[in-house]
Design a protein around this motif. Structure first.
Motif, PDB file in Angstrom:
ATOM      1  N   VAL B  84      93.922  32.667  46.322  1.00  0.00           N
ATOM      2  CA  VAL B  84      94.905  33.076  45.321  1.00  0.00           C
ATOM      3  C   VAL B  84      95.410  31.881  44.502  1.00  0.00           C
ATOM      4  O   VAL B  84      95.657  32.013  43.301  1.00  0.00           O
ATOM      5  CB  VAL B  84      96.074  33.813  46.023  1.00  0.00           C
ATOM      6  CG1 VAL B  84      97.124  34.236  45.023  1.00  0.00           C
ATOM      7  CG2 VAL B  84      95.556  35.010  46.763  1.00  0.00           C
TER       8      VAL B  84
ATOM      9  N   LEU C  64      89.667  38.103  42.572  1.00  0.00           N
ATOM     10  CA  LEU C  64      90.949  38.703  42.932  1.00  0.00           C
ATOM     11  C   LEU C  64      90.754  40.091  43.537  1.00  0.00           C
ATOM     12  O   LEU C  64      91.362  40.425  44.556  1.00  0.00           O
ATOM     13  CB  LEU C  64      91.865  38.780  41.707  1.00  0.00           C
ATOM     14  CG  LEU C  64      93.290  39.133  42.090  1.00  0.00           C
ATOM     15  CD1 LEU C  64      94.245  38.099  41.560  1.00  0.00           C
ATOM     16  CD2 LEU C  64      93.702  40.496  41.605  1.00  0.00           C
ATOM     17  N   THR C  67      89.481  39.600  46.959  1.00  0.00           N
ATOM     18  CA  THR C  67      90.515  39.099  47.864  1.00  0.00           C
ATOM     19  C   THR C  67      91.426  40.226  48.298  1.00  0.00           C
ATOM     20  O   THR C  67      91.779  40.334  49.464  1.00  0.00           O
ATOM     21  CB  THR C  67      91.338  38.008  47.173  1.00  0.00           C
ATOM     22  OG1 THR C  67      90.449  37.030  46.665  1.00  0.00           O
ATOM     23  CG2 THR C  67      92.297  37.343  48.134  1.00  0.00           C
ATOM     24  N   ILE C 144     100.177  28.897  49.376  1.00  0.00           N
ATOM     25  CA  ILE C 144     100.539  29.218  47.992  1.00  0.00           C
ATOM     26  C   ILE C 144     101.664  28.302  47.501  1.00  0.00           C
ATOM     27  O   ILE C 144     101.799  28.048  46.302  1.00  0.00           O
ATOM     28  CB  ILE C 144     100.925  30.705  47.867  1.00  0.00           C
ATOM     29  CG1 ILE C 144      99.696  31.552  48.188  1.00  0.00           C
ATOM     30  CG2 ILE C 144     101.414  31.052  46.477  1.00  0.00           C
ATOM     31  CD1 ILE C 144      99.894  33.012  48.043  1.00  0.00           C
TER      32      ILE C 144
END
Lengths: 277, 251, 281
Positions: B84, C64, C67, C144
């Motif tokens: 991400v 994406l 994922t 993240i």
């Protein structure tokens, strides 16, 4: 004479590009239909699948993306044709993110063939998709395939498929066939699945990475290797279903000859121009 | 069904709150050397030693299964999050490029359009959707394979320009390459058959195969052994905390 | 070749009935994108740039989607949903069937009074959820945090976990499969040569090949050995022969590289001339 070779030496590379395009197009339009000779590596890979009993299950690993599909997609189709005919069931997984889409395309194109109209998804073939971190995936499948792939590529529960009945991990598989490009693939299966669980590993790869696996071939950690487009055309011949790879090998032959001519020409002109300087 | 939606909403809020808490924690505790350096190294060490230890447990043992199950799940979940970050930075970078009108900003619009259209159809229908299939089959596949096939032209031009027999070693390299290129296509055997004497004893494809099974295997094995030992040494350095460049540029 | 130029028979965009053919449009788009990228060979231009950026966008979109659908959903979100639902059913003693085999096992134990108190059950449930799902999720969120510079150091925890896992596996598997097995395979046997009856050229050739293989391997390794200068009666010639072996290896690799690249080009032209122009079957 010298002037001519000086021109050749300083030729704009776009002329080479143009020559390449012509060398590719002509044999495609007018095929030479050259014979296909089987090399030992392809033969032993074929033999691994050929010796399996009907109903046995293999892991077919799609470790490539569209970039390598001209080499590996015909190979995948030839291997799947072979397995379907021998009634060998295939559990398709992938170590590359785009692999499952390639598996999906291969299965769709084969199942539209009337010869394999009886072959069902979930019974003869299942596409478990991909999971991140290929080392963890290959390692984890040694314990439980359904544990690593809880669902198939389309979100259905893995354990619900008929093909998965009685398959827990590598021990329940007859062989692993990996279609490899780049680092994830045959090498990972050899170092983990073969070394730790003694599963038979065979496979096919792009020509660019095939020489990397020769040490494993000699040590019998890897049984057979289908190498590049040439290997794919050999496999097509072995299953008696010539397709794109066989057609492509004609072009390959012509372009190779042209490149060898170019290399010789460059060396001759280098020698002549260099000497007179 | 309603309860599931409620639960999903709860899950999303839970993760957002968790993330905010983590960030706040990260900002307040960033001076602690123990947390910044020692604890991550301990994580690395414990994880690595556990994985080494696991190889010495019989696979039927329940401890083996527990470790395998747990470690695989951990790595899968963490790696998914790792993907991400790349996407976040790609999208923010291109938004910046458009808003500040940097060079070639128009193309960033194309990029973002491609991105959002793909995720719209992909998230909506999964991998069975017709639109997603269309994007993959008729846009992604041709573009990626064409980009890689361009390399064929550059290989050809490199062969013409750089492949010169300047020394004994270079001649050896060139000869091996030419023999392999001849030996891997059937036309090579046809041409080879015109060469007197030698063609009677062996074919060029056999010669190429011989080079590969003898010399290339030896060379590749030497490289493999060297690389593997280097790889193992580097792994030990990572486990023992000597090598920590993965920590980032600050240290 | 004006002859085949005249015979051009492109893939039609419309089907015979007049309806739009999705495949036809797709093939046209694919062909135009292909040609657009090839235009780079002449020189860099806007069509190429357009395709390049579009490719990156679609590729990121694909990642994406993958994922979410394939990574996070089955390995984190769905298990959390399933466990929580089962937990709810067990706690409220509802009649809904419990799905997860683990929870089913716990439920039977709970009913048979083998598990202990309900408090113990809740404790073990929370512990399992935390260890298997929440803890890696927290590590994932820490990853993240990299996008926020002042908290970026948190990403060291997940990175250390992944790197440690990889290193641990590499040490054992590589040592086993790529070092020990490879060394073992290099101890070739010349025994057949001794037990040969008469002159068997097959065995002699095999032994000669094996000898060259092992000798070449040793010489190449000597070339890679930098702790002593490559001089003298043994090291000098040996490392020289090692260079030759490596040169042949690289030459063969180059040959294979050329082959692979051309194969990719062939694939594209098979598409252009076959699917699009319909010149080839």
């Amino acid at each position: 004479m010298k002037a001519l070779f000086t021109i050749i030496n300083n030729m704009d590379r776009r002329y080479i590009f143009l020559a390449m395009v012509i060398a590719v197009i002509l044999p495609l339009i007018k095929p030479l239909a050259l014979p296909v000779k089987i090399t030992p590596n392809t033969q032993s890979s074929f033999d691994v699948i050929d010796s399996l009993a009907p109903g046995s299950k293999i892991l077919l690993s799609f470790d490539y993306d569209p970039a390598s599909s001209p080499e590996l997609q015909p190979m995948a189709k030839a291997v799947m044709t072979h397995c379907f005919r021998k009634d060998v069931k295939m559990i398709a997984v992938a170590l590359w993110p785009q692999g499952p889409m390639m598996a999906k395309k291969a299965f769709e194109s084969l199942s539209s063939d009337p010869e394999f109209s009886g072959k069902k998804y979930g019974v003869d073939f299942v596409n478990l998709g991909v999971q991140p971190s290929y080392v963890a995936v290959v390692k984890g499948m040694g314990d439980s395939i359904a544990g690593v792939f809880p669902t198939d590529f389309f979100g259905n529960k893995t354990t619900d498929f008929e093909i998965m009945k009685g398959v827990k991990n590598y021990r329940d598989l007859a062989a692993i066939f990996s279609l490899t490009t780049g680092s994830a693939g045959i090498g990972t299966y050899v170092t983990i699945a073969n070394a730790q669980y003694k599963t038979i590993v065979t496979g096919g790869c792009t020509a660019i990475s095939s020489l990397e696996y020769y040490p494993y071939l000699q040590s019998k950690q890897l049984i057979g290797l289908v190498e590049g487009l040439k290997g794919a055309s050999e496999y097509e011949r072995l299953v008696k279903k010539p397709a794109l790879a066989t057609a492509g090998m004609d072009v390959q032959a012509v372009v190779h000859m042209m490149l060898i001519f170019f290399i010789l020409l460059a060396n001759v002109s280098q020698m002549i121009v260099g000497k007179q300087k | 069904m309603d309860k599931m939606a409620l639960f999903n909403g709860f899950l999303i809020i839970f993760f957002i709150v968790l993330f905010v808490l983590l960030i706040v924690m990260g900002q307040t505790l960033r001076t602690s050397l123990f947390l910044r350096r020692k604890l991550p190294l301990a994580f690395c060490f414990i994880m690595g030693v556990t994985m080494i230890f696991q190889f010495f447990i019989p696979p039927e043992n329940s401890l083996y299964k527990e470790i395998e199950d747990l470690s695989t799940k951990w790595i899968q979940i963490i790696s998914s999050f790792a993907l991400v970050i790349g996407l976040i930075s790609l999208v923010t970078m291109n938004f910046n490029k458009i808003s500040r009108k940097y060079e070639d900003w128009q193309y960033s619009i194309v990029l973002l359009l491609g991105f959002f259209i793909t995720i719209f159809y992909g998230l909506r229908d999964g991998f069975e959707g017709k639109e997603f299939d269309f994007i993959f089959n008729y846009m992604y596949v041709p573009m990626q394979s064409t980009m890689f096939s361009i390399l064929a032209f550059f290989v050809a031009s490199a062969a013409f320009r750089a492949f010169r027999a300047r020394s004994r070693e270079a001649t050896l390299l060139l000869t091996a390459a030419v023999i392999v290129m001849l030996g891997r296509v059937e036309l090579g055997s046809v041409i080879w058959s015109y060469i007197p004497v030698v063609s009677r004893y062996f074919d060029v494809s056999e010669l190429a195969q011989w080079i590969n099974t003898v010399f290339t295997t030896a060379g590749q094995r030497a490289i493999l052994l060297g690389a593997s030992l280097g790889y193992i040494a580097a792994s030990f350095k990572i486990l023992l905390g000597i090598e920590r460049s993965y920590f980032g540029s600050e240290e | 070749m004006p002859l085949f130029m005249l015979g051009l028979n492109f893939k039609p965009v419309f089907e015979t009935g007049g309806a739009v053919s999705v495949e036809g449009i797709g093939i046209w788009i694919a062909a135009l994108l292909t040609l657009g990228i090839y235009s780079f060979l002449y020189k860099d231009n806007f069509v190429y740039k357009f395709s390049e950026y579009l490719f990156v966008g679609i590729s990121a979109g694909y990642t994406l989607v993958l994922t979410f659908h394939k990574y996070l959903k089955p390995s984190l979100i769905e298990p959390l949903q399933e466990y929580s639902r089962d937990f709810y059913h067990i706690i409220t003693s509802s009649s809904f069937p419990v799905v997860n085999p683990w929870m089913l096992d716990w439920q039977t134990q709970l009913i048979a009074n083998k598990f202990g108190t309900q408090f113990q059950f809740i404790f073990w449930f929370t512990f399992k959820i935390f260890i298997f799902y929440l803890f890696p999720a927290i590590l994932g969120l820490m990853m993240i945090s990299r996008v926020i510079p002042s908290a970026a150091w948190l990403s060291r925890f997940p990175l250390a976990t992944i790197v440690g896992y990889g290193s641990g596996i590499v040490i054992v598997t590589t040592l086993h499969a790529s070092v020990l097995e490879q060394v073992k395979a290099s101890f070739v046997s010349f025994a057949p040569l001794l037990h040969m009856k008469g002159i068997d050229w097959g065995i002699i050739a095999q032994s000669a090949n094996d000898f060259i293989l092992v000798f070449g391997l040793c010489c190449a390794i000597i070339y890679f050995y930098f702790s002593a200068e490559h001089k003298g009666v043994i090291l000098g010639p040996a490392s020289n022969f090692g260079i030759w072996v490596l040169m042949i290896t690289f030459g063969a690799s180059f040959g294979y590289t050329v082959m692979a690249r051309i194969s990719l080009l062939i694939g594209r032209f098979q598409f252009l001339l076959g699917d699009w122009m319909q010149l080839v079957k």
